[in-house]
Design a protein around this motif. Structure first.
Motif, PDB file in Angstrom:
ATOM      1  N   ILE A  92      10.389   2.537  -2.691  1.00  0.00           N
ATOM      2  CA  ILE A  92      11.415   2.512  -1.644  1.00  0.00           C
ATOM      3  C   ILE A  92      11.379   1.174  -0.908  1.00  0.00           C
ATOM      4  O   ILE A  92      12.421   0.541  -0.666  1.00  0.00           O
ATOM      5  CB  ILE A  92      11.199   3.670  -0.653  1.00  0.00           C
ATOM      6  CG1 ILE A  92      11.410   5.022  -1.342  1.00  0.00           C
ATOM      7  CG2 ILE A  92      12.130   3.539   0.551  1.00  0.00           C
ATOM      8  CD1 ILE A  92      10.892   6.207  -0.520  1.00  0.00           C
ATOM      9  N   CYS A  93      10.198   0.745  -0.545  1.00  0.00           N
ATOM     10  CA  CYS A  93      10.034  -0.498   0.212  1.00  0.00           C
ATOM     11  C   CYS A  93      10.542  -1.694  -0.585  1.00  0.00           C
ATOM     12  O   CYS A  93      11.280  -2.538  -0.064  1.00  0.00           O
ATOM     13  CB  CYS A  93       8.559  -0.680   0.576  1.00  0.00           C
ATOM     14  SG  CYS A  93       8.187  -2.215   1.451  1.00  0.00           S
ATOM     15  N   LEU A  94      10.182  -1.758  -1.859  1.00  0.00           N
ATOM     16  CA  LEU A  94      10.521  -2.920  -2.666  1.00  0.00           C
ATOM     17  C   LEU A  94      12.009  -3.008  -2.965  1.00  0.00           C
ATOM     18  O   LEU A  94      12.583  -4.098  -2.951  1.00  0.00           O
ATOM     19  CB  LEU A  94       9.727  -2.887  -3.977  1.00  0.00           C
ATOM     20  CG  LEU A  94       8.237  -3.210  -3.853  1.00  0.00           C
ATOM     21  CD1 LEU A  94       7.505  -2.835  -5.127  1.00  0.00           C
ATOM     22  CD2 LEU A  94       8.043  -4.696  -3.553  1.00  0.00           C
ATOM     23  N   GLU A  95      12.650  -1.873  -3.238  1.00  0.00           N
ATOM     24  CA  GLU A  95      14.061  -1.959  -3.633  1.00  0.00           C
ATOM     25  C   GLU A  95      15.024  -1.890  -2.447  1.00  0.00           C
ATOM     26  O   GLU A  95      16.140  -2.402  -2.529  1.00  0.00           O
ATOM     27  CB  GLU A  95      14.406  -0.872  -4.659  1.00  0.00           C
ATOM     28  CG  GLU A  95      14.405   0.550  -4.155  1.00  0.00           C
ATOM     29  CD  GLU A  95      14.883   1.534  -5.212  1.00  0.00           C
ATOM     30  OE1 GLU A  95      15.495   1.116  -6.218  1.00  0.00           O
ATOM     31  OE2 GLU A  95      14.651   2.746  -5.033  1.00  0.00           O
ATOM     32  N   ALA A  96      14.620  -1.242  -1.354  1.00  0.00           N
ATOM     33  CA  ALA A  96      15.517  -1.085  -0.205  1.00  0.00           C
ATOM     34  C   ALA A  96      15.140  -1.972   0.968  1.00  0.00           C
ATOM     35  O   ALA A  96      15.915  -2.076   1.928  1.00  0.00           O
ATOM     36  CB  ALA A  96      15.532   0.378   0.249  1.00  0.00           C
ATOM     37  N   GLY A  97      13.949  -2.584   0.959  1.00  0.00           N
ATOM     38  CA  GLY A  97      13.507  -3.387   2.094  1.00  0.00           C
ATOM     39  C   GLY A  97      13.089  -2.552   3.283  1.00  0.00           C
ATOM     40  O   GLY A  97      12.973  -3.065   4.396  1.00  0.00           O
ATOM     41  N   MET A 100       7.053  -0.115   5.136  1.00  0.00           N
ATOM     42  CA  MET A 100       6.190   0.866   4.483  1.00  0.00           C
ATOM     43  C   MET A 100       5.975   2.109   5.327  1.00  0.00           C
ATOM     44  O   MET A 100       5.943   3.234   4.792  1.00  0.00           O
ATOM     45  CB  MET A 100       4.847   0.234   4.128  1.00  0.00           C
ATOM     46  CG  MET A 100       4.860  -0.551   2.831  1.00  0.00           C
ATOM     47  SD  MET A 100       5.222   0.462   1.362  1.00  0.00           S
ATOM     48  CE  MET A 100       3.733   1.452   1.244  1.00  0.00           C
ATOM     49  N   LYS A 101       5.830   1.962   6.645  1.00  0.00           N
ATOM     50  CA  LYS A 101       5.593   3.150   7.466  1.00  0.00           C
ATOM     51  C   LYS A 101       6.784   4.097   7.398  1.00  0.00           C
ATOM     52  O   LYS A 101       6.618   5.326   7.415  1.00  0.00           O
ATOM     53  CB  LYS A 101       5.266   2.755   8.913  1.00  0.00           C
ATOM     54  CG  LYS A 101       6.389   2.045   9.642  1.00  0.00           C
ATOM     55  CD  LYS A 101       6.018   1.768  11.112  1.00  0.00           C
ATOM     56  CE  LYS A 101       5.005   0.672  11.252  1.00  0.00           C
ATOM     57  NZ  LYS A 101       4.768   0.294  12.683  1.00  0.00           N
ATOM     58  N   GLN A 102       7.993   3.541   7.303  1.00  0.00           N
ATOM     59  CA  GLN A 102       9.191   4.371   7.187  1.00  0.00           C
ATOM     60  C   GLN A 102       9.384   4.882   5.763  1.00  0.00           C
ATOM     61  O   GLN A 102       9.878   5.992   5.554  1.00  0.00           O
ATOM     62  CB  GLN A 102      10.406   3.562   7.652  1.00  0.00           C
ATOM     63  CG  GLN A 102      10.322   3.151   9.110  1.00  0.00           C
ATOM     64  CD  GLN A 102      11.153   1.937   9.449  1.00  0.00           C
ATOM     65  OE1 GLN A 102      12.145   1.634   8.778  1.00  0.00           O
ATOM     66  NE2 GLN A 102      10.760   1.209  10.491  1.00  0.00           N
ATOM     67  N   MET A 322       6.477  -4.883   3.465  1.00  0.00           N
ATOM     68  CA  MET A 322       5.248  -4.420   2.835  1.00  0.00           C
ATOM     69  C   MET A 322       4.065  -4.433   3.797  1.00  0.00           C
ATOM     70  O   MET A 322       3.020  -3.847   3.511  1.00  0.00           O
ATOM     71  CB  MET A 322       4.918  -5.287   1.610  1.00  0.00           C
ATOM     72  CG  MET A 322       5.838  -5.062   0.421  1.00  0.00           C
ATOM     73  SD  MET A 322       5.672  -3.411  -0.314  1.00  0.00           S
ATOM     74  CE  MET A 322       4.097  -3.584  -1.168  1.00  0.00           C
ATOM     75  N   ASP A 323       4.223  -5.101   4.932  1.00  0.00           N
ATOM     76  CA  ASP A 323       3.172  -5.139   5.952  1.00  0.00           C
ATOM     77  C   ASP A 323       3.203  -3.828   6.735  1.00  0.00           C
ATOM     78  O   ASP A 323       4.243  -3.416   7.245  1.00  0.00           O
ATOM     79  CB  ASP A 323       3.417  -6.330   6.878  1.00  0.00           C
ATOM     80  CG  ASP A 323       2.273  -6.571   7.849  1.00  0.00           C
ATOM     81  OD1 ASP A 323       1.614  -5.593   8.261  1.00  0.00           O
ATOM     82  OD2 ASP A 323       2.057  -7.731   8.232  1.00  0.00           O
ATOM     83  N   ASP A 324       2.058  -3.186   6.864  1.00  0.00           N
ATOM     84  CA  ASP A 324       1.991  -1.886   7.545  1.00  0.00           C
ATOM     85  C   ASP A 324       2.386  -1.963   9.011  1.00  0.00           C
ATOM     86  O   ASP A 324       2.727  -0.939   9.610  1.00  0.00           O
ATOM     87  CB  ASP A 324       0.582  -1.301   7.431  1.00  0.00           C
ATOM     88  CG  ASP A 324       0.294  -0.727   6.058  1.00  0.00           C
ATOM     89  OD1 ASP A 324       1.265  -0.511   5.298  1.00  0.00           O
ATOM     90  OD2 ASP A 324      -0.886  -0.508   5.734  1.00  0.00           O
ATOM     91  N   ASP A 325       2.339  -3.141   9.615  1.00  0.00           N
ATOM     92  CA  ASP A 325       2.687  -3.266  11.031  1.00  0.00           C
ATOM     93  C   ASP A 325       4.183  -3.464  11.270  1.00  0.00           C
ATOM     94  O   ASP A 325       4.651  -3.362  12.407  1.00  0.00           O
ATOM     95  CB  ASP A 325       1.933  -4.451  11.653  1.00  0.00           C
ATOM     96  CG  ASP A 325       0.433  -4.198  11.728  1.00  0.00           C
ATOM     97  OD1 ASP A 325       0.034  -3.018  11.868  1.00  0.00           O
ATOM     98  OD2 ASP A 325      -0.334  -5.171  11.637  1.00  0.00           O
TER      99      ASP A 325
END
Length: 483
Positions: A92-97, A100-102, A322-325
């Motif tokens: 999800i993070c890689l394709e949608a931007g 990561m927390k979301q 990709m950064d958890d913060d």
């Protein structure tokens, strides 16, 4: 077709799902990381002929497997998604931007959607008709059975590439409806990964097909196929209502956009309101149908709320998803980023004041707050679908309700006030599918009815409610023998 990012799941499918197998095609589509611009994968693109093949395969599963079997498949899929949640979140993070927390939250919600759908499959039943309530019905027993409507054509958007897909697939499986899915071309990977998971959970080959492609080709082929009696569409209002107009004899379930308003009364908890609205206005860079977009504040509370809200917005971390913060990442592509920036400029020219944000830094549009919005500004009357929230003052609750209702949309709205009894009365006057009191209207639990009125759509999602739209009632009357 190929995987280019090592962060993707090693088993990530890239072909079309047809007949239970992932099939590569000659034509491919590049999937880009919205943050870096890099190609993370190339996937196969289907044709109208592939849609026809998928529909033919789907019809072979009518009537469907028993509901207990369908429920067990959904339960196994829920367990597999839970076990692989980090891989789903990375996809999800890689394709949608999406940060990561979301993305992790979306993967967890997908598990809920599958679980609630399994429950609906087990509870799928009709109802008795009180025949002896009339003289004509004496000596008869009648029942209403719920039967699958048939093949469901599902078309999903980019912003929730896993859970919004699941909100179409899981209730369809619970209902006994085979599905042909067209995921968003910019974010097909999560849908393909979920399809693989459902197959591993035991979904019969051909019950689900996934055909990636454009709306003008694959989308139209699904919508216009004579053996697809239901279309479930989430996306833009012009496209959705165009489908409804083109196929008046089909069941067309539309979940469309919104220009989400919130009313903040002076007696409300301003600290809580500011904190929640700062998060929900900019989660996934404001790319949700219910992202907070318009905040109307009682004039006597505006100065205090403004300070609290701007402080909360400026505390959000903007950067690499990709950064958890990270709280706020990119919008889906440069074209949308430029469109949103143009709307901000239009609001400035029309008298709005940009209190924070409004500029692009390192390719990211900063979270933007505009004070002095008016109903004729695009950032007010249209759906921004970006990291922009507008503020305006009001002098009476009647004015606030009129401002909230001034948009052509009607998905969800919010009210913050200490007078919950009055809020219940105000909620009746807000012309929206859902009204949240002392909670951000960006809130959604996956078992609740979710949908809107006016230009926002004509359906209610959530497994229980989707299952009813995907099944048809059949009346069965039994004449009892005479004594």
């Amino acid at each position: 077709m190929a995987i280019h990012s090592p962060a993707l799941d090693r088993g990530q499918p890239t072909g079309l799902l047809l007949g239970g197998a992932f099939d590569d095609r000659n034509e491919d589509l590049a999937v880009h990381n919205p943050y870096t611009g890099e190609t993370i994968a190339t996937v196969s693109v289907g044709t109208e002929e592939d849609v026809a093949t998928a529909v033919d395969g789907a019809r072979e599963h009518l009537p469907p497997p028993p509901s207990a079997e369908r429920a067990a498949i959904l339960d196994r899929a829920a367990r597999l998604v839970s076990e692989r949640s980090e891989a789903f979140a990375r996809t999800i993070c890689l394709e949608a931007g999406k940060p990561m927390k979301q993305a992790r939250a979306e993967a967890a919600r997908c598990v809920d959607t599958l679980t609630f759908s399994a429950l609906e499959a087990r509870n799928l039943a009709g109802e008795m008709v009180p025949m002896e309530a009339s003289t004509a019905g004496a000596g008869k027993v009648a029942m209403i059975l719920r039967e699958p409507i048939g093949v469901v054509g599902a078309i999903s958007p980019f912003n929730f590439p896993l859970n919004l897909v699941c909100h179409k697939l899981a209730p369809a499986i619970a209902s006994g409806c085979p599905v042909v899915l067209k995921p968003a071309s910019s974010t097909p990977l999560s849908a393909l990964l979920l399809a693989r998971t459902l197959s591993e959970a035991g979904l019969p080959p051909g019950f689900l097909s996934v055909v990636v492609g454009g709306g003008g080709t694959v989308g139209n082929a699904i919508v216009d196929h004579p053996d697809v009696p239901m279309i479930s569409f989430t996306g833009s209002p012009p496209v959705g209502w165009g489908i409804r107009q083109r196929q008046p004899r089909k069941e067309v379930a539309l979940e469309l956009g919104n220009s989400t308003p919130v009313i903040v009364e002076a007696d409300g908890d301003l600290e809580t309101a500011a904190r929640k609205l700062a998060v929900s206005g900019f989660t996934h860079a404001g790319q949700s149908c219910i992202s907070v977009q318009r905040v109307y504040v009682a004039r006597e509370a505006l100065d205090r709320f403004r300070t609290l809200f701007i402080d909360a917005v400026e505390a959000l971390v903007v950067g690499d998803p990709m950064d958890d913060d990270t709280d706020v990442g990119p919008v889906i592509d440069e074209d949308n980023r430029d469109r949103i920036a143009g709307w901000i400029d239009e609001a400035r020219r029309s008298g709005g004041e940009v209190l924070t944000g409004g500029e692009v830094v390192d390719g990211l549009l900063r979270p933007t707050v505009i004070e002095g919005i008016s109903p004729d500004m695009k950032v007010s009357c249209e759906e921004v679908f970006g990291p922009v929230v507008g503020l305006a003052a009001y002098d009476s609750i009647d004015e606030a309700i009129d401002l909230a209702n001034s948009s052509p949309f009607g998905l969800q709205a919010g009210i913050f006030t200490a007078r919950t009894d009055a809020a219940m009365s105000w909620a009746r006057r807000l012309h929206f599918g859902g009204v949240l009191i002392n909670e951000t209207p960006t809130f959604r639990a996956d078992q609740m009815p979710y949908g809107g009125v006016k230009d926002s759509g004509n359906t209610r999602e959530g497994p229980r409610f989707a299952v009813r739209s995907m099944t048809e009632p059949k009346l069965v009357v039994l004449q009892l023998p005479e004594d």
